[in-house]
Motif scaffolding. Structure first.
Motif, PDB file in Angstrom:
ATOM      1  N   LEU A   1      -5.280   9.077   2.652  1.00  0.00           N
ATOM      2  CA  LEU A   1      -5.951   7.898   2.113  1.00  0.00           C
ATOM      3  C   LEU A   1      -7.442   8.091   2.346  1.00  0.00           C
ATOM      4  CD1 LEU A   1      -5.617   5.100   0.795  1.00  0.00           C
ATOM      5  CD2 LEU A   1      -5.580   4.121   3.100  1.00  0.00           C
TER       6      LEU A   1
ATOM      7  N   LEU B   1       0.828  -1.205   0.000  1.00  0.00           N
ATOM      8  CA  LEU B   1       0.000   0.000   0.000  1.00  0.00           C
ATOM      9  C   LEU B   1       0.860   1.251   0.000  1.00  0.00           C
ATOM     10  CD1 LEU B   1      -2.706   1.460   0.202  1.00  0.00           C
ATOM     11  CD2 LEU B   1      -2.649   1.089   2.682  1.00  0.00           C
ATOM     12  N   SER B   2       1.909   1.269   0.815  1.00  0.00           N
ATOM     13  CA  SER B   2       2.780   2.441   0.851  1.00  0.00           C
ATOM     14  C   SER B   2       3.480   2.659  -0.489  1.00  0.00           C
ATOM     15  CB  SER B   2       3.803   2.295   1.976  1.00  0.00           C
ATOM     16  OG  SER B   2       4.687   1.226   1.724  1.00  0.00           O
TER      17      SER B   2
ATOM     18  N   VAL C   1      -6.093   3.752  -5.283  1.00  0.00           N
ATOM     19  CA  VAL C   1      -5.716   2.503  -4.627  1.00  0.00           C
ATOM     20  C   VAL C   1      -6.868   1.522  -4.793  1.00  0.00           C
ATOM     21  CG1 VAL C   1      -5.087   1.384  -2.464  1.00  0.00           C
ATOM     22  CG2 VAL C   1      -4.284   3.701  -2.937  1.00  0.00           C
TER      23      VAL C   1
ATOM     24  N   LEU D   1      -2.746  -2.181  -6.775  1.00  0.00           N
ATOM     25  CA  LEU D   1      -1.975  -2.995  -5.829  1.00  0.00           C
ATOM     26  C   LEU D   1      -1.369  -4.217  -6.521  1.00  0.00           C
ATOM     27  CD1 LEU D   1      -4.382  -2.902  -2.751  1.00  0.00           C
ATOM     28  CD2 LEU D   1      -2.218  -1.696  -2.982  1.00  0.00           C
TER      29      LEU D   1
END
Length: 459
Positions: free
Chosen positions: A419, A297-298, A311, A316
Motif C-alpha cells: 500500500l 480496504l482489504s 485505492v 472504496l
C-alpha cells in the motif's frame, strides 16, 4: 606598590571551563535521560498491550520480548527482516515495512512534552542551550535504540503441522526455523531521524515553546496553522478510537479489534483523512499475512490479485458507499481548522501589509500539503515473504504462518501486501483544500475583527 593597590598580574588568567557549562550539561543530561526513558517506557507498555491482544504471547520460543523490541523499532520507521530455513532443503525470506503508528504517536507526544517541560516558563530560549540539549538527547537516544536492537532478534523452530514432516526434518537436521532481526545501523539511523522530525515538529506546532530570538519572526507564519492542524489530526484519532471501541463491543471479535486500536489506530484514522481530501494510494493484497486493516480496504486490494490497484474514495465506494462520509468529515474538519486560525488571528495584531485571507490561505495550504506528505509516508506498507524449495518455486507448507499471522496449513508460502501513496496527487490536493479552508478562516477572522471594532466604537 602602594597599600591597597591590586596585586600585579603574573600572566594571562588561567584557562578552564566556563563555570556555566557544567550545570548546563548536567541539566541537559538529566532532561535527556528522562525523555529517553519516558519515551521507551510509554512505547513499550502500549506495544506490550497491543501484542498481547494480538496473541503474540503464544508465539513459540518465548519470543515475546524480542517481538516487542522489534515492534518498538518498527514504530520508529525501521524495517524488520524475517528469515527462515529448513536446513539445506529450503530457505525463506521476508521483509516488513509498516509503522504501528499508535506507538509512534505516543512516543512523539511524550518526547515533545518532556523536551519542552524545562523551558515552560521562558519566553525566549538560547540557541546554544537548545543545541546542547538536542545533542545530549540524540546521544542517549542512539544508545537506547542500540540496546533495543540487540533484543530485537530471535529464531525458533516452527512446526509444519505434519508429524511425519516434522520427524523427517528433525532426522535430516532440516527442521524449519523462523527468525527476525533489525540491522543496528539502520535502527540507529531511523531512530535519530524520528527524533529529529519529532523535535522539529514539536517547536513548529507548539504555541508556547520558546524560540531563539532569530527565529521569533517565523512563529506567526508557522505555528497557527501547525497547531490547528495538529488538533485536527488528534481529533481524527479520537474519533477512530470511539469507533473502534464501539466496533469491539458491538461487532467484535473484541480482542482482535482492540489489538488494531492499540497498535495501529492512527494508521486507519489518518488514512481516512487523506482519502477524504481526495488523496489516493495504490497496491495489492495477494494473500493475507495478518496485517490488520479495514475490511473494505482489504477487499479493494484483493480485487486485483498481484497487480496494483488504486485505492481512493471511488474504489472504496464501490465496495461500501458509506465511505463518502469521509469527504464530508474532512471538509468540516478543515473548515473548523481555518475558523480556529481566523479566530486566533482576530485576537492578535495583524500584519497590515498582508491581508489575513491570503496569509491564512498560504499558511494552512502549506501545512496541509506537508501533513499529506507525512501521512503518505507514514501509512505506506510494503510486506513480502516467500519460501524457496531448493531454489525452485515457492510451494511449501505455511512455516511462517505463526509469525506473520497467516492461517496455518496453507500449501503456499508466498505473498505480499503493498500500500503505497500517490504523493504528488495527495500533496497537491492537500494544498488546495488547505488554501480554501485557510481563506475561509481569514474571512471569518476579518468579520470578527470588524465586529469587535464596531462594538468598541462609542455610540
Amino acid at each position: 606598590m602602594h597599600q591597597g593597590d591590586p596585586p600585579a598580574s603574573s600572566g594571562p588568567p588561567p584557562l578552564g571551563p566556563d563555570p556555566a557549562v557544567g550545570p548546563l550539561l548536567l541539566r541537559s543530561f538529566s532532561a535527556a535521560l528522562g525523555l529517553v526513558l519516558g519515551v521507551l517506557v510509554a512505547m513499550a507498555a502500549l506495544g506490550a498491550l497491543g501484542l498481547w491482544l494480538a496473541r503474540a504471547d503464544t508465539l513459540p520460543g518465548g519470543s515475546f520480548t524480542a517481538v516487542l523490541a522489534a515492534t518498538v523499532l518498527m514504530a520508529l520507521g525501521t524495517p524488520l527482516t524475517l528469515d527462515g530455513s529448513a536446513g539445506f532443503i529450503a530457505q525463506a525470506n521476508a521483509a516488513v515495512e509498516a509503522l504501528p503508528l499508535s506507538l509512534s504517536l505516543v512516543g512523539a507526544l511524550v518526547a515533545g512534552v518532556a523536551f519542552l517541560r524545562p523551558l515552560r516558563h521562558r519566553a525566549v530560549a538560547h540557541a546554544g542551550e537548545l543545541l546542547v540539549r538536542a545533542v545530549m538527547t540524540a546521544l542517549l537516544w542512539a544508545l537506547a535504540v542500540s540496546l533495543v536492537t540487540l533484543a530485537a532478534r530471535h529464531s525458533f523452530a516452527v512446526s509444519t503441522g505434519n508429524t511425519i514432516t516434522d520427524q523427517l526434518g528433525s532426522a535430516l537436521n532440516a527442521s524449519p526455523t523462523v527468525g527476525f532481526r533489525v540491522g543496528l545501523g539502520r535502527a540507529i539511523g531511523f531512530g535519530l531521524l524520528w527524533l529529529l522530525v519529532v523535535l522539529v515538529l514539536t517547536f513548529a506546532v507548539s504555541r508556547s515553546a520558546p524560540l531563539p530570538p532569530r527565529l521569533l519572526r517565523f512563529q506567526n507564519g508557522v505555528r497557527p496553522a501547525g497547531s490547528a492542524l495538529l488538533a485536527v489530526l488528534l481529533g481524527y484519532v479520537l474519533v477512530a478510537l470511539v469507533a473502534g471501541l464501539v466496533t469491539a463491543m458491538v461487532h467484535g471479535p473484541a480482542r482482535d479489534v482492540l489489538a488494531v486500536v492499540v497498535l495501529a489506530l492512527p494508521n486507519v484514522a489518518w488514512l481516512a483523512f487523506g482519502l477524504g481530501l481526495g488523496g489516493s494510494w495504490h497496491g495489492h493484497l495477494s494473500t493475507g499475512i495478518g496485517l490488520p486493516m479495514p475490511k473494505v480496504l482489504s477487499e479493494v486490494l484483493r480485487s486485483a490479485g498481484t497487480r496494483d490497484t488504486t485505492v481512493d474514495l471511488g474504489s472504496l465506494a464501490r465496495q461500501d458507499a458509506r465511505v463518502w462520509v469521509l469527504a464530508a468529515l474532512a471538509a468540516v474538519a478543515l473548515l473548523c481548522c481555518g475558523a480556529v486560525m481566523g479566530a486566533r488571528g482576530a485576537r492578535r495584531a495583524e500584519d497590515p501589509g498582508r491581508p489575513a485571507l491570503s496569509r491564512h490561505a498560504v499558511g494552512l495550504g502549506l501545512a496541509v500539503a506537508f501533513a499529506m506528505l507525512l501521512i503518505g509516508l507514514l501509512t505506506r506498507v510494503s510486506t513480502a515473504y516467500g519460501l524457496s524449495l531448493l531454489g525452485v518455486g515457492n510451494g511449501a507448507s505455511d512455516i511462517l504462518g505463526s509469525l506473520t499471522g497467516g492461517s496455518g496449513g496453507s500449501t503456499t508460502l508466498s505473498g505480499s501486501v503493498v500500500l503505497l501513496p500517490d504523493l504528488l496527487r495527495s500533496v497537491l490536493l492537500g494544498a488546495l483544500w488547505g488554501a480554501v479552508a485557510g481563506a475561509a478562516g481569514g474571512w471569518f477572522g476579518s468579520r470578527l475583527r470588524r465586529g469587535s471594532a464596531r462594538r468598541g466604537r462609542p455610540g
